[in-house]
Design an enzyme around this catalytic site. Structure first.
Site, short mmCIF file in Angstrom:
data_model
loop_
_atom_site.label_atom_id
_atom_site.label_comp_id
_atom_site.label_asym_id
_atom_site.label_seq_id
_atom_site.Cartn_x
_atom_site.Cartn_y
_atom_site.Cartn_z
N GLU A 428 0.82 -1.22 0.00
CA GLU A 428 0.00 0.00 0.00
C GLU A 428 0.86 1.27 0.00
O GLU A 428 0.48 2.27 -0.58
CB GLU A 428 -0.93 -0.04 1.22
CG GLU A 428 -1.71 1.22 1.52
CD GLU A 428 -2.89 1.46 0.60
OE1 GLU A 428 -3.13 0.65 -0.32
OE2 GLU A 428 -3.57 2.48 0.78
N THR A 566 -12.54 8.79 -12.40
CA THR A 566 -11.57 8.33 -11.41
C THR A 566 -12.03 7.05 -10.72
O THR A 566 -11.26 6.38 -10.06
CB THR A 566 -11.26 9.44 -10.37
OG1 THR A 566 -10.11 9.05 -9.63
CG2 THR A 566 -12.44 9.66 -9.43
#
Ligand code: NAG
Ligand code: NAG
Length: 575
Positions: A428, A566
């Site tokens: 991440e 997005t």
């Protein structure tokens, strides 16, 4: 940090010229929208290849590169079916299924976030039975009722984006009439309008920048967390990142095109106007200093980057130039702001890693700035940047080719984070030691584990999770469609195989607690503890969609005809 010193004395100076420009821009917007964009409904529906800008896709799809890799595309489609049917059987109508236990959660106002967000993936994959079930749900939801606060950003990109994109896909003729009838299409559009109108109080601020939350019952915008006293409402906490101000313009422009009502395009344009026509001097040209106060429009902090909270503002600056019709008077301003931001990013925050003992290759990553600090940390979210930069480098023409080279180098950096872990899935967030000492980095590897990772790969994880995120794969999709290079398809396949192997859980696709530790034997709970019991709707809306599109025929959702939001929802380019 050459730019910082200027700021250490007088903090937030106004740029007098831009104040005038902002005012002028704002005045023209409403007038212009009414006159031009919606005057001819017939032209609105035609879908031609754009005149403004160059062709985006590598070549026409009939040549070798554009052919589907059917076997791989089918494998991804199977993963989508698995995801859909587990949710259908165990969590239908709630926002999301919990993929490990089969329980469900409704943290997105309970309107069925999974259903609305995954619907455009179903369309592209041609999963018509699944789509029919989803539409049955969508037409019955009351999107104006909820007891929880509504997140204006998340609701716009996931729910509103999904609804208007579905109408756009219907209008483009890609959905069989027996799956969605004309009446159903009109109802879906009505649902989008109802939701957009319920979101309207978001824009009721002195600047036009959106409130982060809306109370639907009281029909008013609120802070997050809500102000405990009226004093709080003034300045404390009333600041947002650029992504919140700048990620509603695509969805709302499409809604304006579909309804002929200019209010949606107007409000979403005003929402980011204080950023696009900033009256504040910036540390680096084009890069927003954030967060920004929605009451005054003033930057109240100095964070600069393309990472979490800022990302989609830059993405939409570029993509609005694809979506808006060529006579839009602001195209040049949007393009200029995007290109300036991209150049500032490359000059100030692109950071090459130093060689490590067992990994001499150096990779390019995206750092961040905060006040005087150079933060040598990138998160997976910032792996969207290569895709958007590649779009710009191709669409804006030869002069911008170097943005494409920058983009590919960044994408290779993201790939390296995937390739370096035992799971073959990137973490991440990660850090590295910058090759150039003047960067004065904030982070260095301190724990034993960090040192080991750094020695082996030249970076170390600072957050070990994989959350089902799409950004790396999204950029591979753009890279394949734009360059035609087969390595990007191969990398996408590597990512799919790894994710399918490690994330597939009894009721969906789980998130991973640690991409370096995926062997079930290393974990308690019969190995189940390697999973986090969550499956965000972007897994179906984006990750699976971009994977599938990378292997499908390149004529499907061609980048010369569609702009992806997005959240991965495709909108028609209409010129
Ligand atoms: C696409 O390319 C092929 C050759 O690769 C050519 O024969 C064909 O005419 C092209 N089609 C279009 C629509 O340009
Ligand atoms: C548009 O913005 C105004 C504030 O400028 C607000 O009062 C109105 O409700 C908004 N309408 C919509 C549909 O967003």
């Amino acid at each position: 940090m050459p730019g910082f010193r200027r700021w250490s004395k007088s903090k937030f100076e106004k740029n007098p010229e831009s104040s005038f420009k902002l005012l002028a821009a704002v005045l023209v917007i409403t007038f212009y929208l009414i006159i031009k964009e919606f005057s001819n409904p017939v032209v609105r529906l035609s879908s031609r290849v754009p005149k403004y800008g160059a062709k985006i896709q590598y070549a026409n799809h009939t040549s070798e590169w554009g052919r589907a890799d059917q076997e791989k595309a089918d494998k991804v489609r199977e993963a989508m079916k698995y995801t859909f049917w587990k949710y259908r059987e165990h969590a239908w109508g709630s926002d999301d299924i919990l993929p490990v236990t089969g329980a469900s959660s409704s943290l997105r106002n309970g309107w069925g976030a999974f259903i609305v967000d995954s619907v455009t993936t179903l369309v592209l994959m041609g999963l018509w039975d699944e789509l029919a079930l989803s539409v049955e749900h969508i037409v019955t939801v009351d999107f104006t009722k909820t007891d929880d606060l509504v997140d204006s950003f998340e609701t716009t990109i996931r729910y509103l984006g999904g609804l208007v994109s579905l109408v756009d896909l219907y209008d483009a003729g890609v959905i069989p009439e027996d799956v969605i009838t004309k009446e159903a299409r009109d109802t879906i559009l009505e649902q989008a309008v109802a939701l957009a109108n319920a979101l309207a109080p978001a824009y009721d601020t002195p600047t036009g920048m959106p409130w982060p939350r809306i109370d639907f019952t009281a029909s008013k915008g609120v802070l997050d967390p809500p102000a405990s006293s009226p004093k709080n409402a003034k300045h404390k906490n009333s600041a947002i990142g650029p992504a919140r101000a700048g990620s509603s313009i695509l969805e709302n422009r499409v809604l304006t095109r579909l309804t002929g009502d200019p209010i949606y395009a107007r409000n979403s344009t005003l929402a980011w106007a204080p950023l696009v026509w900033s009256k504040w001097l910036r540390t680096y040209s084009g890069l927003v200093d954030a967060p920004i106060d929605i009451i005054t429009g003033e930057p109240v902090g100095r964070q600069r980057h393309w990472d979490a909270g800022h990302d989609s503002y830059y993405e939409y600056l570029m993509k609005i130039t694809l979506l808006a019709p060529p006579f839009d008077p602001y195209l040049e301003q949007y393009k200029e702001q995007f290109v300036k931001a991209a150049r500032s990013l490359r000059e100030n925050y692109a950071s090459r890693s130093a060689s490590a003992p067992n990994h001499t290759m150096q990779h390019l990553y995206l750092a961040r700035g905060h006040e005087k600090w150079f933060i040598n940390r990138q998160s997976h979210l910032a792996c969207f940047a290569p895709g958007t930069l590649l779009l710009a480098s191709k669409f804006y023409g030869k002069e911008y080719e170097n943005l494409g080279l920058f983009a590919v180098a960044l994408l290779e950096g993201c790939r390296h984070t995937y390739d370096s872990t035992p799971s073959k899935i990137g973490p991440e967030a990660w850090s590295w030691i910058p090759k150039f000492g003047y960067d004065e980095p904030v982070y260095s590897p301190t724990t034993r584990r960090a040192k080991e990772e750094w020695r082996a790969s030249g970076f170390w994880s600072t957050d070990t999770q994989y959350k089902g995120r799409p950004e790396y794969i999204e950029s591979l999709f753009y890279a394949y469609r734009i360059t035609g290079e087969s390595r990007f398809r191969e990398w996408a396949w590597d990512a799919f195989v790894a994710i399918d192997k490690h994330c597939k859980a009894p009721y969906g696709y789980a998130q991973l607690a640690d991409v370096y530790r995926v062997d079930p034997g290393q974990w308690s709970g019969d190995g189940k503890d390697r999973w986090t019991d969550m499956q965000e709707s972007f897994w179906a809306a984006e990750t699976l969609k971009y994977l599938w599109l990378t292997f499908s025929n390149a004529n499907v959702a061609s980048l010369d005809r569609w702009v992806f939001s997005t959240e991965g929802h495709p909108f028609r380019m209409i010129r």
